[in-house]
Design an enzyme around this catalytic site. Structure first.
Site, PDB file in Angstrom:
ATOM      1  N   ARG A 215      -4.328  -2.969 -23.043  1.00 15.81           N
ATOM      2  CA  ARG A 215      -3.291  -2.497 -23.972  1.00 15.81           C
ATOM      3  C   ARG A 215      -3.628  -2.894 -25.406  1.00 15.81           C
ATOM      4  O   ARG A 215      -3.400  -2.126 -26.347  1.00 15.81           O
ATOM      5  CB  ARG A 215      -1.941  -3.096 -23.569  1.00 15.81           C
ATOM      6  CG  ARG A 215      -1.363  -2.467 -22.324  1.00 15.81           C
ATOM      7  CD  ARG A 215      -0.178  -3.239 -21.780  1.00 15.81           C
ATOM      8  NE  ARG A 215       0.485  -2.508 -20.723  1.00 15.81           N
ATOM      9  CZ  ARG A 215       1.344  -3.037 -19.866  1.00 15.81           C
ATOM     10  NH1 ARG A 215       1.645  -4.329 -19.939  1.00 15.81           N
ATOM     11  NH2 ARG A 215       1.910  -2.286 -18.940  1.00 15.81           N
TER      12      ARG A 215
ATOM     13  N   ARG B 165      10.326  -5.424 -11.357  1.00 15.07           N
ATOM     14  CA  ARG B 165      11.606  -5.757 -12.012  1.00 15.07           C
ATOM     15  C   ARG B 165      12.349  -4.476 -12.377  1.00 15.07           C
ATOM     16  O   ARG B 165      11.747  -3.399 -12.450  1.00 15.07           O
ATOM     17  CB  ARG B 165      11.339  -6.598 -13.262  1.00 15.07           C
ATOM     18  CG  ARG B 165      10.496  -5.903 -14.307  1.00 15.07           C
ATOM     19  CD  ARG B 165      10.385  -6.751 -15.558  1.00 15.07           C
ATOM     20  NE  ARG B 165       9.308  -6.309 -16.424  1.00 15.07           N
ATOM     21  CZ  ARG B 165       9.209  -6.633 -17.698  1.00 15.07           C
ATOM     22  NH1 ARG B 165      10.104  -7.421 -18.261  1.00 15.07           N
ATOM     23  NH2 ARG B 165       8.193  -6.207 -18.424  1.00 15.07           N
TER      24      ARG B 165
ATOM     25  N   ALA C 237       0.813  -1.225   0.000  1.00 12.99           N
ATOM     26  CA  ALA C 237       0.000   0.000   0.000  1.00 12.99           C
ATOM     27  C   ALA C 237       0.842   1.269   0.000  1.00 12.99           C
ATOM     28  O   ALA C 237       0.333   2.355  -0.266  1.00 12.99           O
ATOM     29  CB  ALA C 237      -0.938  -0.021   1.211  1.00 12.99           C
TER      30      ALA C 237
ATOM     31  N   GLY D  27       1.240  -8.520  -8.013  1.00 19.01           N
ATOM     32  CA  GLY D  27       2.712  -8.612  -7.956  1.00 19.01           C
ATOM     33  C   GLY D  27       3.242  -9.680  -8.903  1.00 19.01           C
ATOM     34  O   GLY D  27       2.682 -10.777  -9.015  1.00 19.01           O
TER      35      GLY D  27
ATOM     36  N   ASP E 107      -3.105  -6.354 -19.959  1.00 19.45           N
ATOM     37  CA  ASP E 107      -2.731  -6.829 -21.299  1.00 19.45           C
ATOM     38  C   ASP E 107      -3.892  -6.637 -22.275  1.00 19.45           C
ATOM     39  O   ASP E 107      -3.711  -6.208 -23.411  1.00 19.45           O
ATOM     40  CB  ASP E 107      -2.338  -8.309 -21.244  1.00 19.45           C
ATOM     41  CG  ASP E 107      -1.110  -8.542 -20.376  1.00 19.45           C
ATOM     42  OD1 ASP E 107      -0.197  -7.707 -20.415  1.00 19.45           O
ATOM     43  OD2 ASP E 107      -1.078  -9.557 -19.646  1.00 19.45           O
TER      44      ASP E 107
ATOM     45  N   GLY F 146       3.288   1.621  -2.079  1.00 20.00           N
ATOM     46  CA  GLY F 146       3.993   1.617  -3.366  1.00 20.00           C
ATOM     47  C   GLY F 146       3.342   2.479  -4.435  1.00 20.00           C
ATOM     48  O   GLY F 146       2.387   3.228  -4.215  1.00 20.00           O
TER      49      GLY F 146
ATOM     50  N   ALA G 138      -0.333   1.490  -5.662  1.00 18.60           N
ATOM     51  CA  ALA G 138      -1.295   1.803  -4.594  1.00 18.60           C
ATOM     52  C   ALA G 138      -1.631   3.286  -4.569  1.00 18.60           C
ATOM     53  O   ALA G 138      -2.785   3.665  -4.303  1.00 18.60           O
ATOM     54  CB  ALA G 138      -0.716   1.368  -3.245  1.00 18.60           C
TER      55      ALA G 138
ATOM     56  N   HIS H 298       1.151 -13.481 -18.082  1.00 19.10           N
ATOM     57  CA  HIS H 298       1.429 -12.035 -18.160  1.00 19.10           C
ATOM     58  C   HIS H 298       2.950 -11.912 -18.333  1.00 19.10           C
ATOM     59  O   HIS H 298       3.688 -11.635 -17.388  1.00 19.10           O
ATOM     60  CB  HIS H 298       0.944 -11.347 -16.881  1.00 19.10           C
ATOM     61  CG  HIS H 298       1.307  -9.896 -16.805  1.00 19.10           C
ATOM     62  ND1 HIS H 298       0.883  -8.964 -17.721  1.00 19.10           N
ATOM     63  CD2 HIS H 298       2.067  -9.201 -15.923  1.00 19.10           C
ATOM     64  CE1 HIS H 298       1.362  -7.767 -17.406  1.00 19.10           C
ATOM     65  NE2 HIS H 298       2.092  -7.889 -16.312  1.00 19.10           N
TER      66      HIS H 298
HETATM   67  N1  LIG Z   1      -0.036  -7.714 -13.202  1.00 20.20           N
HETATM   68  C1  LIG Z   1       0.177  -6.544 -13.758  1.00 20.20           C
HETATM   69  O1  LIG Z   1      -0.420  -6.179 -14.762  1.00 20.20           O
HETATM   70  C2  LIG Z   1       1.159  -5.585 -13.137  1.00 20.20           C
HETATM   71  C3  LIG Z   1       1.259  -4.279 -13.608  1.00 20.20           C
HETATM   72  C4  LIG Z   1       2.159  -3.401 -13.002  1.00 20.20           C
HETATM   73  C5  LIG Z   1       2.966  -3.842 -11.942  1.00 20.20           C
HETATM   74  N2  LIG Z   1       2.848  -5.135 -11.521  1.00 20.20           N
HETATM   75  C6  LIG Z   1       3.634  -5.620 -10.378  1.00 20.20           C
HETATM   76  O2  LIG Z   1       3.029  -5.131  -9.176  1.00 20.20           O
HETATM   77  C7  LIG Z   1       4.002  -5.105  -8.125  1.00 20.20           C
HETATM   78  C8  LIG Z   1       3.950  -3.761  -7.406  1.00 20.20           C
HETATM   79  O3  LIG Z   1       4.346  -2.732  -8.282  1.00 20.20           O
HETATM   80  P1  LIG Z   1       4.618  -1.247  -7.758  1.00 20.20           P
HETATM   81  O4  LIG Z   1       5.016  -0.451  -8.957  1.00 20.20           O
HETATM   82  O5  LIG Z   1       3.512  -0.783  -6.901  1.00 20.20           O
HETATM   83  O6  LIG Z   1       5.930  -1.518  -6.876  1.00 20.20           O
HETATM   84  P2  LIG Z   1       6.543  -0.620  -5.681  1.00 20.20           P
HETATM   85  O7  LIG Z   1       7.933  -1.090  -5.466  1.00 20.20           O
HETATM   86  O8  LIG Z   1       6.311   0.828  -5.950  1.00 20.20           O
HETATM   87  O9  LIG Z   1       5.620  -1.031  -4.444  1.00 20.20           O
HETATM   88  C9  LIG Z   1       5.638  -2.305  -3.921  1.00 20.20           C
HETATM   89  C10 LIG Z   1       5.345  -2.181  -2.450  1.00 20.20           C
HETATM   90  O10 LIG Z   1       5.253  -3.507  -1.920  1.00 20.20           O
HETATM   91  C11 LIG Z   1       5.839  -3.464  -0.636  1.00 20.20           C
HETATM   92  N3  LIG Z   1       6.158  -4.811  -0.203  1.00 20.20           N
HETATM   93  C12 LIG Z   1       7.252  -5.575  -0.464  1.00 20.20           C
HETATM   94  N4  LIG Z   1       7.180  -6.750   0.176  1.00 20.20           N
HETATM   95  C13 LIG Z   1       6.004  -6.752   0.845  1.00 20.20           C
HETATM   96  C14 LIG Z   1       5.373  -7.696   1.690  1.00 20.20           C
HETATM   97  N5  LIG Z   1       5.943  -8.858   2.002  1.00 20.20           N
HETATM   98  N6  LIG Z   1       4.177  -7.354   2.222  1.00 20.20           N
HETATM   99  C15 LIG Z   1       3.603  -6.175   1.944  1.00 20.20           C
HETATM  100  N7  LIG Z   1       4.168  -5.238   1.147  1.00 20.20           N
HETATM  101  C16 LIG Z   1       5.349  -5.522   0.611  1.00 20.20           C
HETATM  102  C17 LIG Z   1       7.045  -2.542  -0.797  1.00 20.20           C
HETATM  103  O11 LIG Z   1       7.516  -2.066   0.459  1.00 20.20           O
HETATM  104  C18 LIG Z   1       6.432  -1.447  -1.652  1.00 20.20           C
HETATM  105  O12 LIG Z   1       5.843  -0.436  -0.863  1.00 20.20           O
HETATM  106  C19 LIG Z   1       5.352  -5.421  -8.805  1.00 20.20           C
HETATM  107  O13 LIG Z   1       5.656  -6.775  -8.613  1.00 20.20           O
HETATM  108  C20 LIG Z   1       5.069  -5.143 -10.275  1.00 20.20           C
HETATM  109  O14 LIG Z   1       5.911  -5.864 -11.134  1.00 20.20           O
HETATM  110  C21 LIG Z   1       1.975  -5.999 -12.086  1.00 20.20           C
HETATM  111  O1  LIG Z   2       6.367  -4.975 -16.924  1.00 20.68           O
HETATM  112  C1  LIG Z   2       6.399  -4.941 -15.696  1.00 20.68           C
HETATM  113  O2  LIG Z   2       7.366  -5.361 -15.062  1.00 20.68           O
HETATM  114  C2  LIG Z   2       5.248  -4.347 -14.932  1.00 20.68           C
HETATM  115  C3  LIG Z   2       3.929  -4.872 -15.372  1.00 20.68           C
HETATM  116  O3  LIG Z   2       3.874  -6.264 -15.343  1.00 20.68           O
HETATM  117  C4  LIG Z   2       3.518  -4.359 -16.719  1.00 20.68           C
HETATM  118  O4  LIG Z   2       3.135  -5.136 -17.587  1.00 20.68           O
HETATM  119  O5  LIG Z   2       3.546  -3.125 -16.893  1.00 20.68           O
END
Ligand SMILES: NC(=O)c1ccc[n+]([C@@H]2O[C@H](COP(=O)([O-])OP(=O)(O)OC[C@H]3O[C@@H](n4cnc5c(N)ncnc54)[C@H](O)[C@@H]3O)[C@@H](O)[C@H]2O)c1
Ligand SMILES: O=C(O)C[C@H](O)C(=O)O
Length: 332
Positions: A164, A94, A14, A132, A161, A16, A19, A189
């Protein structure tokens, strides 16, 4: 008019990037309705706690009337208590030199503990959206460890996806995104995903024109696929951080479909058990789904062409390998 009982929404990660876009939209009432109060359970790890305190100050200063109670915690057993919805963002993104699969070692263990916590303290009816990465396999690990939660209640976000691909088609055809229907992705994904527009159409008034009549085959199997497959990386390279606003938007689209129902196919990463497309059981796979009364169903009557079948197979192989690695990592 009597006020509705508050529901409980738990969000991990939350503090991040995603969020910060998502929470304000939820608090505006966009997802659960402007008459549905809720408790907001914000979960992160210790270094995120000060950021969460700042976030809560901003939520207070926004005067959102729907927030009943907010908690900030590092403990998923506290954060998931009585949750009606859990949105699992908490995981590491990543960097530009990594694939999503490279995150398994760091991220999969997070979903073991969170699955156990959901199982013990969330409502059995909780709807869980895993975000995640690598999202399909993290969602599968969540189903494995959340023994008391039906597998159907835990899905992976693959809606970004689909969104997009619709956006690409809109730009290609110079038509509004809302006119493009029934386009979806199969599989992981990842850069192996396959966008299927063979059932898609352009809706103008009551006229439906199949998309296959409007775009060239070379584009469908070439640039269209590649752009979708690489879009996450392209955004990451430009922003220096991964997609956040579009991911938050896709989470809202996905949950709205699941809760309120769909008229068309939508992409959802769901448990593969009993699917009609020869995807082996016990994988979280992006399928075309429809939703009704808070449940999803995999589309039954589609006839994937040979190329699509080949891509489904490629995605199965990739996900079976991710599952093998994750099981190995998480065995006791
Ligand atoms: N599925 C999708 O389409 C999609 C799209 C975008 C991003 N993502 C993924 O979503 C995830 C989050 O992205 P983001 O940009 O918000 O990353 P971010 O690094 O900005 O935020 C992630 C947050 O998770 C927290 N965190 C880490 N370990 C934790 C745990 N054990 N418990 C609770 N919180 C924890 C971190 O402290 C951080 O605040 C990444 O893995 C990213 O690759 C997926
Ligand atoms: O590509 C990433 O690592 C973040 C997310 O899964 C995305 O598709 O934007």
């Amino acid at each position: 008019m009597t006020q509705k009982e508050p529901i409980t929404v738990a969000i991990t990660g939350a503090a991040g990037n995603i969020a910060y876009s998502l929470i304000f939209r939820i608090c505006s009432g966009e997802l659960f309705g402007t008459d549905q109060p809720f408790n907001l359970n914000l979960i992160d790890i210790e270094p995120g706690m000060s950021i969460l305190e700042g976030l809560v100050m901003e939520l207070q200063d926004s005067n959102f009337h729907l927030i009943n109670k907010t908690i900030c915690t590092t403990d998923p057993f506290e954060g998931f208590r009585d949750a009606d919805y859990a949105i699992l963002l908490g995981a590491y993104p990543r960097n530009k030199n990594q694939t999503r699969k490279d995150l398994l070692g760091k991220n999969a263990p997070i979903f073991k503990i969170q699955g156990k916590a959901l199982s013990l303290v969330a409502k059995r009816t909780v709807k869980v959206v895993v975000v995640g990465n690598p999202v399909n396999t993290n969602a599968l690990m969540t189903t494995k460890f959340a023994e008391n939660i039906p597998k159907e209640n835990i899905i992976a976000l693959t809606r970004l996806d689909m969104n997009r691909s619709i956006s690409q088609l809109s730009r290609k055809l110079n038509k509004n995104v809302s006119n493009i229907k029934n386009v979806f992705t199969w599989g992981n994904h990842s850069a192996s995903q396959f966008v299927d527009l063979s059932n898609g159409y352009l809706l103008e008034g009551s006229k439906k024109t199949p998309l296959t009549q409007l775009v060239e085959e070379e584009w469908i199997y070439g640039k269209f696929q590649k752009t979708n497959q690489m879009r996450g990386k392209e955004v990451l390279l430009k922003r220096g951080r991964s997609s956040a606003g579009s991911a938050a938007n896709a989470i809202i689209d996905c949950l709205k479909s699941w809760i309120y129902g769909t008229e068309n196919y939508v992409s959802m990463g769901v448990i593969s058990d009993n699917n009609p497309y020869n995807v082996p059981e016990n994988l979280i796979f992006s399928f075309p789904c429809t939703c009704k009364n808070g449940t999803w169903q995999i589309a039954k009557d589609l006839k994937p062409n040979d190329f699509c079948k080949k891509m489904i197979k490629k995605n199965v192989e990739e996900l079976v390998e991710e599952r093998r690695i994750a099981f190995e990592l998480l065995k006791d």
